[in-house]
Write an enzyme that holds these catalytic residues in place. Sequence first.
Site, PDB file in Angstrom:
ATOM      1  N   GLY A 167     -65.575 -11.934  47.433  1.00  0.00           N
ATOM      2  CA  GLY A 167     -65.470 -10.526  47.785  1.00  0.00           C
ATOM      3  C   GLY A 167     -64.194 -10.227  48.535  1.00  0.00           C
ATOM      4  O   GLY A 167     -63.620 -11.098  49.191  1.00  0.00           O
ATOM      5  N   SER A 168     -63.755  -8.972  48.427  1.00  0.00           N
ATOM      6  CA  SER A 168     -62.593  -8.483  49.167  1.00  0.00           C
ATOM      7  C   SER A 168     -62.980  -7.216  49.906  1.00  0.00           C
ATOM      8  O   SER A 168     -63.754  -6.404  49.385  1.00  0.00           O
ATOM      9  CB  SER A 168     -61.428  -8.179  48.218  1.00  0.00           C
ATOM     10  OG  SER A 168     -60.882  -9.350  47.671  1.00  0.00           O
ATOM     11  N   GLY A 169     -62.433  -7.018  51.105  1.00  0.00           N
ATOM     12  CA  GLY A 169     -62.736  -5.815  51.848  1.00  0.00           C
ATOM     13  C   GLY A 169     -64.228  -5.687  52.099  1.00  0.00           C
ATOM     14  O   GLY A 169     -64.907  -6.640  52.486  1.00  0.00           O
TER      15      GLY A 169
END
EC number: 3.1.1.-
Length: 525
Positions: A167-169
Site C-alpha cells: 500500500g501507498s499513502g
Amino acid sequence: MNRRYEKPPPLSVSSKGKKKHFVNHTAPNTPGNYERTQTSPTLSTARSHEPDDKLNYEIFSILESKFLFGYEDPRLLWIPQSPLRPGDSEAGPSPRSPLTPNGVVLPGTPSSSFRSPRGRICVLSIDGGGMRGLLAGKSLIYLEQMLKEKSGDPNARIADYFDVAAGSGVGGVFAAMIFATRDGNRPIFKAEDTWKFLVENAEGFYRSGSGSGGGGAGAAIKRVIRSGSGSGSSSVTAATAKLEKAMKASFADLTLKDTLKPILISCYDLSSTAPFLFSRADALESDSFDFRLRDICRATWAEPGTFDPVRTCSVDGKTRCVAVGGGLAMSNPTAAAITHVFHNKQEFPAVKGVEDLLVLSLGTGQLFEVNYDYEQVKNWRVKEWARPMARISGDGSAEFVDQAVAMGFGPYRSSNYVRIQANGSRLGACGPNVDTDPRAENVKKLTEIADEMLKQNNVESVLFGSKRIGEMSNSEKIEWFASELVIEQQRRSVRASPTVTLKQAVSKTNRNAINATLTLISKDR
C-alpha cells in the site's frame, strides 16, 4: 525490499557477482547516460537482494519491443503462455478454448483453466489518494463480506486469504490495519474499520475548505505549486499532531514483525532521494529493518503541504530515513508487490511466473473535476496548468502501472490480475479538493461514488489498446476473486508441497529469553 526503485534501462544486461549493471551502448559514460550499478543505496545497512527486477525488466522489454518492432511479432516479444489443454495444438487453441489465437483470455473465462498446479500467490495492492481512500475502503468491505459468504466462515478476514499486501499513502495505512496482529494469530482490524478510520479522523487530518486538493503524487505537486510553501505552518503542525495521535492509538508499539503476512508500504526518503519500502520480510531478518507500524503509517501518509515530513528510525536505531508520502514514490504499488514475490524465494519458493500469481489491485478512482478541450487549453500558462498537471501526474502514474502490469501478465491478465477502479461518475464532477475535503457533503458524495463504482462494469487494460469495458461489474469481479481466494486456500490443504512458507516472527517473550541465554553463554566464556 528496502531499496531504491528504478526502471531498468532496456538495452542490455550483464551480471557481476551480486550487482547488476545496465549499460547503454549508444553513448559514452557521460552524465545522463546509463553506466550505473543497481545496488541497495537507500540504506547504508541494506543487505544484498536479488539483483534483477524481473517483472519490470520484462514489462519494459515489452514496451521497447512494441515501439521498435511491433508487439504482434511473436519472435520479437516474450509473452507468457498457458499450458496446452486437451483439444489444443501447437497451431493454436481449439474453438472451445478460452484463448484467442493472439493469446487473449476471452471475457468470462473460468479461471480453473489457468490454475497453476503449484498454486497461486495471492497479492493485494491498495493505492493512495487521501479522502478518495474511501473508495478502496468500500472495496475492502465488500471483499471481506464475499469471503465470509464463499467460505461459510463468519469470522473470515482478508488477511486469512492473501499472502502479500502492499500500500501507498492511505492505502499503506489500510494494509497495515488489516494485517496487524497483537496475538500473532488474528488481525486486529476488520475491513470496515479502514473506512471508519478515515471518516472518523478526516476532520483532524484535513482542513475544511482547504485549497490543497489531493492525496498522492499529483496532490502534493498541486499543493506546492498553489501555496508556494511547504510544511511548518500552524495548520500543518496541528494536522501532523492529530495524525500521530491517531496512529499511536491504532498501533501502539506494534512493529513490522507484528503483522500476519508480508506487507510492503512505501514512502519517499529525502535523505537518499529515493523511494523506500518498509518490508516485513526484511524486518524478520534484522531489527535494523524493523520499524514501528505507527511510524510507517505516519511516513507513507506524510503528504507535503498537509503533514510535516517525518524522521523515522528502526527499532534498534541503526536505520533512518526522512520520509514524505508514499504517493510520491509509487501511487500504485502493484508492481512492487509482484517484484517482491518473485525475489522472495524463501517464502514463495514455487513461483515461476505470472501464472503463479493472483493479484487484486484496488484504485481510488479517476474522479475528474472537469474535462478540457483543445481550444480551452491551448493558451494556458503555468498557473492554469497547475491543477491539471497535478491530476495527470497522480492518476497517470497509477494507471501506467496498471497498464504495464496488465502487459506483463499477457494472456493471464483476465484470469490472474484484477484492477478495481472508478471510471468517472454519473454524479457530476467532483470538487477541486475532493481528496482533502473532510466535510460531510464530500464524504457522502465519495461514499455514493464508491457504491456506484461497485456497480460499474470492470475496466481492463488491453495491450497498447487503452481500456476495455468488461462484461462483469466491479462487484461481480470482487465476488469472483473472493471465490478464487477460497478455492486456493482449500487446495493448499491437499497439495504435496507448500505453496507458501512464511517466516514467523519470534515473540517478544521468546526474544527476551534468547537474549538472556546468549548473555549467560557469553559470561561463561
